[in-house]
Structure formats: structure tokens, C-alpha cells
Design an enzyme around this catalytic site. Structure first.
Site, PDB file in Angstrom:
ATOM      1  N   ASP A   1       0.830  -1.200   0.000  1.00  0.00           N
ATOM      2  CA  ASP A   1       0.000   0.000   0.000  1.00  0.00           C
ATOM      3  C   ASP A   1       0.871   1.260   0.000  1.00  0.00           C
ATOM      4  O   ASP A   1       2.034   1.220   0.423  1.00  0.00           O
ATOM      5  CB  ASP A   1      -0.895   0.036   1.246  1.00  0.00           C
TER       6      ASP A   1
HETATM    7  N1  URA Z   1      -1.493  -6.069   3.503  1.00  0.00           N
HETATM    8  C1  URA Z   1      -1.916  -4.799   3.556  1.00  0.00           C
HETATM    9  O1  URA Z   1      -2.968  -4.528   4.127  1.00  0.00           O
HETATM   10  N2  URA Z   1      -1.187  -3.848   2.964  1.00  0.00           N
HETATM   11  C2  URA Z   1      -0.031  -4.107   2.327  1.00  0.00           C
HETATM   12  O2  URA Z   1       0.623  -3.187   1.809  1.00  0.00           O
HETATM   13  C3  URA Z   1       0.417  -5.432   2.290  1.00  0.00           C
HETATM   14  C4  URA Z   1      -0.329  -6.402   2.877  1.00  0.00           C
END
Ligand code: URA
Length: 254
Positions: free
Chosen positions: A110
């Protein structure tokens, strides 16, 4: 280089092909299992012309991978995307400016998450990293809101039904509490979007900070946010093994 030729020692060549570590490759050579241009070579110092020589291990031709594998520490506040910034958000492009090959992230993090990303032009390997079928564990360190109780932790270990199906971590551990937040290590071998955030939210905890510290046998090591390096031959060999890609997989059979 010798007269325009690129020469490498045979054991290094075998390691570049993902056949074995350099030390194990020496054993293969001494055991007479390696041929160069059709003739067995048992000399450890033998050097291979990268352009011309044909090397076989037990009758199979082996060649170094034509692919590029980049290990990047994605900092917080970068999109897992390439190209120009989007809506004022920076992309990985500016971090890997010096990489000449077109490589793509195998998996995502993310915008506000940080940690390990592998970028490659090896599509088969990238697919296997992302596909749950190959069960490659991804390890996350997470600061979560509130105090995660022993009972919740136990329930997390059993898995939870999310809106797009059941999710069960390979493992989840509470590392420590700090007033109103909890530090967890959680391992998933799947890469559904926001999997960690959605999973923790199911149990009433919000992700405050998320960092991916390992992808299978690869880990952040000494990389600092924004830094990248190429995979070592040893790492690539371990990764291929973890993904069920035998060294003959990418190599041609004579
Ligand atoms: N899970 C998440 O919620 N975000 C990420 O970036 C990776 C795994």
C-alpha cells in the site's frame, strides 16, 4: 575480459545458472558431472567463455538467467507503480532510475506501507511469488491500534471470513504492547489487496504502521528505505527452490 571474451570460472558460471552454490558446484565439477563443449571438465580453475561455451550438467545444458531481479526497500508514501507520479503521489520509478531493464513489481504494498518488494522481468517467477498456490510466505511487522489480547491472537491464528473469502495467516505473534498499541508479526502467503489491514480490522484493530520484512527466503537485510540491490545468485537459487522452480526450469534441455 581476455581479448574481448568474457571469461568466468566454471563454478561461478554454474552458480550464475542457479545450479548450485559455488562450493557445491565445485563438488559437481570434481565428480565429473559437468561438461564444457561436450567434454568433461574436472578442473576447478576452468574458465568459461560466456559468449561461446556450452556447459552441461548431467547432460542438460545450463545458461545464466537472462532476467533481472531487483530487491527494493519501498519507503512509505510511494505508490507500488512505475511511470510518472499519479495525483501527486510518487512512484517507484524515481527510486530505480538507474535500472536499465523494464522490471515490474512482483506483488504490491500500500501507499502508506513500507518494506520489501521484488521487481523483475521474469514473469513466471513473479506469478509464483504472488499466487497463493505456491505458498511463499510474506512476513509483516505491524503496529496495530489497541491491545491485542491473547484470546484475539488465538482467534487470529484460526483465520477469519473477510468479504472476499476466508483468510488465515501462516502465523501471527504478538511481539510487544505499548500503552494503546500492539506490535505484531504476521505472515501470509497470499497477496490479496489490503490483506493485513482487512484481517486486523476484522478483529477491531487498525493498522498504524506496516512493514514487509521478508518474502520467502529474501529479507530486508541492510537495505535502507529507498535503496535497492540485485539479488545475489544464492538468493535467487533459494527463491527458485522455494517456488518449486528447478534450475532446469529456465534452462534449455539439449
Ligand atoms: N497487507 C496490507 O494490508 N497492505 C499491504 O501493503 C500489504 C499487505
Amino acid at each position: 575480459m581476455e581479448g574481448g571474451k568474457i571469461l568466468v570460472r566454471l563454478n561461478r558460471y554454474l552458480s550464475m545458472c542457479g545450479v548450485a552454490s559455488r562450493r557445491k558446484a565445485e563438488e559437481l565439477i570434481l565428480e565429473g558431472r559437468v561438461k564444457v563443449n561436450g567434454l568433461p571438465v574436472r578442473e576447478l580453475g576452468w574458465r568459461v567463455d560466456l559468449e561461446k561455451d556450452v556447459v552441461e550438467v548431467e547432460g542438460r545444458e545450463v545458461r545464466p538467467s537472462p532476467y533481472k531481479y531487483i530487491l527494493l526497500y519501498k519507503p512509505c508514501c510511494y505508490l507500488t507503480a512505475l511511470g510518472e507520479p499519479k495525483e501527486g503521489k510518487k512512484t517507484l520509478q524515481e527510486l530505480i532510475e538507474k535500472v536499465r531493464e523494464r522490471v515490474y513489481p512482483a506483488g504490491r504494498l500500500d501507499y502508506n506501507a513500507e518494506g520489501l518488494l521484488l521487481l523483475t522481468n521474469d514473469g513466471e517467477l513473479a506469478n509464483r511469488i504472488m499466487h497463493p498456490r505456491y505458498k511463499l510466505p510474506k512476513t509483516y511487522l505491524v503496529w496495530a491500534s489497541g491491545e491485542v489480547s491473547e484470546e484475539t491472537l488465538w482467534k487470529m491464528g484460526k483465520g477469519a471470513k473477510l468479504e472476499d473469502g476466508f483468510a488465515k495467516p501462516d502465523s501471527v505473534r504478538l511481539l510487544r504492547h505499548e500503552r494503546d498499541r500492539s506490535f505484531l508479526e504476521i505472515v501470509f502467503h497470499e497477496g490479496r489487496k489490503h490483506i493485513v489491514k482487512r484481517f486486523l480490522s476484522h478483529f477491531g484493530h487498525r493498522v498504524l504502521k506496516l512493514k514487509r520484512v521478508a518474502i520467502g527466503p529474501l529479507n530486508l537485510g541492510n537495505l535502507k528505505p529507498g535503496q535497492w540491490r540485485e539479488l545475489t545468485e544464492e538468493e535467487l537459487r533459494k527463491l527458485r527452490k522455494a517456488l518449486g522452480l528447478p534450475y532446469i526450469g529456465s534452462l534449455s534441455r539439449r
